[in-house]
Design a protein around this motif. Structure first.
Motif, mmCIF file in Angstrom:
data_model
loop_
_atom_site.group_PDB
_atom_site.id
_atom_site.type_symbol
_atom_site.label_atom_id
_atom_site.label_comp_id
_atom_site.label_asym_id
_atom_site.label_seq_id
_atom_site.Cartn_x
_atom_site.Cartn_y
_atom_site.Cartn_z
ATOM 1 N N GLY A 1 0.811 -1.216 0.000
ATOM 2 C CA GLY A 1 0.000 0.000 0.000
ATOM 3 C C GLY A 1 0.841 1.262 0.000
ATOM 4 N N HIS A 2 2.043 1.212 0.597
ATOM 5 C CA HIS A 2 2.908 2.387 0.615
ATOM 6 C C HIS A 2 3.352 2.754 -0.792
ATOM 7 C CE1 HIS A 2 2.611 2.217 4.786
ATOM 8 N NE2 HIS A 2 3.775 1.696 5.132
ATOM 9 N N VAL A 3 3.745 1.764 -1.585
ATOM 10 C CA VAL A 3 4.184 2.028 -2.954
ATOM 11 C C VAL A 3 3.029 2.610 -3.761
ATOM 12 C CG1 VAL A 3 5.163 1.017 -5.042
ATOM 13 C CG2 VAL A 3 5.869 0.161 -2.799
ATOM 14 N N ALA A 4 1.848 2.007 -3.632
ATOM 15 C CA ALA A 4 0.688 2.495 -4.378
ATOM 16 C C ALA A 4 0.361 3.939 -4.011
ATOM 17 C CB ALA A 4 -0.517 1.594 -4.115
ATOM 18 N N ALA A 5 0.469 4.276 -2.720
ATOM 19 C CA ALA A 5 0.175 5.642 -2.280
ATOM 20 C C ALA A 5 1.159 6.636 -2.887
ATOM 21 C CB ALA A 5 0.208 5.721 -0.758
ATOM 22 N N MET B 1 0.960 10.700 0.560
ATOM 23 C CA MET B 1 1.848 10.256 1.633
ATOM 24 C C MET B 1 0.981 9.978 2.855
ATOM 25 S SD MET B 1 5.227 12.058 3.281
ATOM 26 C CE MET B 1 6.174 11.920 1.779
ATOM 27 N N PRO B 2 0.436 8.756 2.955
ATOM 28 C CA PRO B 2 -0.458 8.465 4.080
ATOM 29 C C PRO B 2 0.295 8.517 5.405
ATOM 30 C CG PRO B 2 0.087 6.466 2.868
ATOM 31 C CD PRO B 2 0.634 7.608 2.068
ATOM 32 N N PRO B 3 -0.400 8.883 6.483
ATOM 33 C CA PRO B 3 0.280 8.969 7.780
ATOM 34 C C PRO B 3 0.968 7.682 8.195
ATOM 35 C CG PRO B 3 -1.889 10.006 7.887
ATOM 36 C CD PRO B 3 -1.807 9.325 6.560
ATOM 37 N N HIS B 4 0.366 6.513 7.848
ATOM 38 C CA HIS B 4 0.976 5.269 8.319
ATOM 39 C C HIS B 4 2.303 4.995 7.617
ATOM 40 C CE1 HIS B 4 -0.680 3.279 4.698
ATOM 41 N NE2 HIS B 4 -1.800 3.888 4.981
ATOM 42 N N LEU B 5 2.530 5.564 6.419
ATOM 43 C CA LEU B 5 3.845 5.416 5.792
ATOM 44 C C LEU B 5 4.898 6.141 6.627
ATOM 45 C CD1 LEU B 5 4.719 5.731 2.031
ATOM 46 C CD2 LEU B 5 6.085 6.917 3.720
ATOM 47 N N VAL B 6 4.584 7.369 7.036
ATOM 48 C CA VAL B 6 5.517 8.142 7.853
ATOM 49 C C VAL B 6 5.693 7.489 9.224
ATOM 50 C CG1 VAL B 6 5.923 10.398 8.912
ATOM 51 C CG2 VAL B 6 4.952 10.252 6.618
ATOM 52 N N GLU B 7 4.604 6.959 9.791
ATOM 53 C CA GLU B 7 4.687 6.306 11.099
ATOM 54 C C GLU B 7 5.535 5.031 11.017
ATOM 55 O OE1 GLU B 7 0.629 5.698 12.015
ATOM 56 O OE2 GLU B 7 0.213 7.808 12.467
#
Length: 428
Positions: A106-110, A116-122
């Motif tokens: 999901g991080h790559v797709a975002a 840049m979804p918050p959970h990627l940064v978290e």
């Protein structure tokens, strides 16, 4: 892997004036501005920077690893080269970031969707990598000779917030990796077969010392083993779906949900302590039952559990939906702004009025009606709410109810711009 040299610098044409608009609509753009506003020592220079950026005084912006540059024209028409430096990630940090991103599709797709979804940064922070800048991370250099952030470097930062809104890869380039290089690395790691040496299947030798030996040696003991690494995901609680009927008044589905949310919260807290160290970890105040109900409702419970939380909290379905929306934007602070109306007075009122006065040019300032800590735009379904910490929260009216419209900002104009409905909603 071959690096794309041309991918290590991007130049963006000068943006048009931003009169009457905020500089950041996305949460990561607002986090960038928060780092600027917490770093600068002179708030007057920040105001000057906002005015210059709104007037279109920032020229083409060049973005390179560790540095952004632009020529900024001051109010006296004198042009100065302004630079802002941001520390690059090390090669080892990039490796960890790429490994983490590949593990979560999901991080790559975002990122490909320019999100840049918050959970990627978290998730990155849980591995010790801070993507977004914090207080003191944006280091200014300006031809005007100022040693701190001046109006020129502040204007550059405000303009870059607009670029970050459009493309989070701008931030990743500042941290040291261009878009094509990053995507090539992700593709290569995704395609690489997993290495499974034969030794990996063998049981590990037990660690530790014999209890009798440890007792005999007294205080001459070997060092304790290293702490285990943080698990990639929270643990899964055991299922309560058994043949044994539950005791009267016990809801197995509710217990499973509570256990899952507790595991997720424990995982988050452990990741934060490992990242910051126990000495720097601030212990949050204990949630009230009403706040905890909203926290649980934000964890996507089943429909039946969501109804019970809404009814038990006294908010009802719509009220709980609004509270969950606030919680996801800012936790306890956002929930307090939603629920609490208080009288602004004394020095706090003076600061609020000064911020509202300087946020817009005279001919662009909206007409605001004040009631307590809430300023409503006359003739429009938009509102600013002042939090106890001095930040401004945007609200808008939807179906007759005031609902939170975005995260907080130090600048009232930036916050109010977040309350504007998207163009497709305004035409409905």
């Amino acid at each position: 892997m071959t690096r794309h040299e041309g991918d290590l610098e991007r130049t963006f044409a000068a943006l048009p004036p931003a009169r009457g608009k905020g500089f950041a609509q996305t949460w990561w753009g607002q986090a960038w501005l928060k780092a600027l506003e917490e770093t600068a020592l002179d708030t007057e220079q920040l105001k000057a920077g906002r005015r210059l950026a709104r007037a279109g005084a920032v020229g083409a912006v060049s973005v390179r690893p560790g540095r952004i540059t632009a020529v900024v024209q001051g109010r006296d028409r004198t042009a100065h080269r302004a630079d802002v430096l941001l520390e690059e990630l090390s090669a080892e940090q990039w490796d960890r970031f790429l490994d983490m991103t590949v593990e979560r599709a999901g991080h790559v797709a975002a990122l490909l969707d320019r999100d840049m979804p918050p959970h990627l940064v978290e998730d990155a922070a849980a591995t010790g990598i801070e993507l977004l800048p914090g207080m003191g991370d944006l280091e200014p250099e300006c031809g005007c000779g100022a040693w701190d952030h001046c109006g020129h470097t502040a204007a550059l930062c405000y303009q870059v917030a607009r670029l970050l809104d459009q493309d989070p890869f701008v931030l990743l380039l500042m941290r040291g990796r261009g878009e094509r290089d990053l995507l090539d690395d992700l593709q290569a790691r995704s395609a690489a077969p997993a290495d499974t040496p034969a030794e990996a299947s063998l049981p590990a030798e037990p660690e530790g010392v014999d209890a009798t030996e440890a007792y005999a040696t007294g205080d001459i003991l070997p060092p304790l083993p290293a702490l285990p690494e943080l698990p990639a995901e929270p643990g899964v609680p055991p299922s309560l779906d058994t043949e044994t009927p539950p005791a009267p008044g016990v809801d197995p589905a509710a217990l499973e949900f509570l256990a899952a949310r507790t595991a997720a919260e424990a995982h988050r807290l452990l990741a934060e302590v490992l990242r910051t160290g126990p000495e720097r970890h601030a212990v949050d105040a204990e949630l009230t039952p009403a706040q905890d109900a909203v926290r649980l409702a934000a964890g996507s419970p089943s429909e039946g559990l969501a109804e019970r939380l809404a009814d038990g909290s006294g908010r009802g379905r719509e009220g709980m939906a609004t509270a969950v929306r606030a919680w996801r934007l800012g936790g306890v602070a956002a929930l307090s702004v939603l629920d609490e109306e208080w009288i602004v007075q004394g020095e706090t009122l003076a600061r609020a009025r000064a911020a509202l006065e300087s946020a817009w040019d005279e001919d662009e300032r909206p007409s605001l009606r004040a009631k307590g800590n809430r300023w409503t735009v006359a003739g429009a379904a938009r509102q600013l709410r002042l939090g106890r910490d001095g930040r401004w929260w945007p609200y808008r009216k939807e179906r007759g109810r005031w609902v939170p419209a975005g995260g907080p900002a130090q600048d009232p104009a930036t916050a109010l711009a977040s309350a504007e409905l998207p163009s497709e909603e305004r035409t409905l």
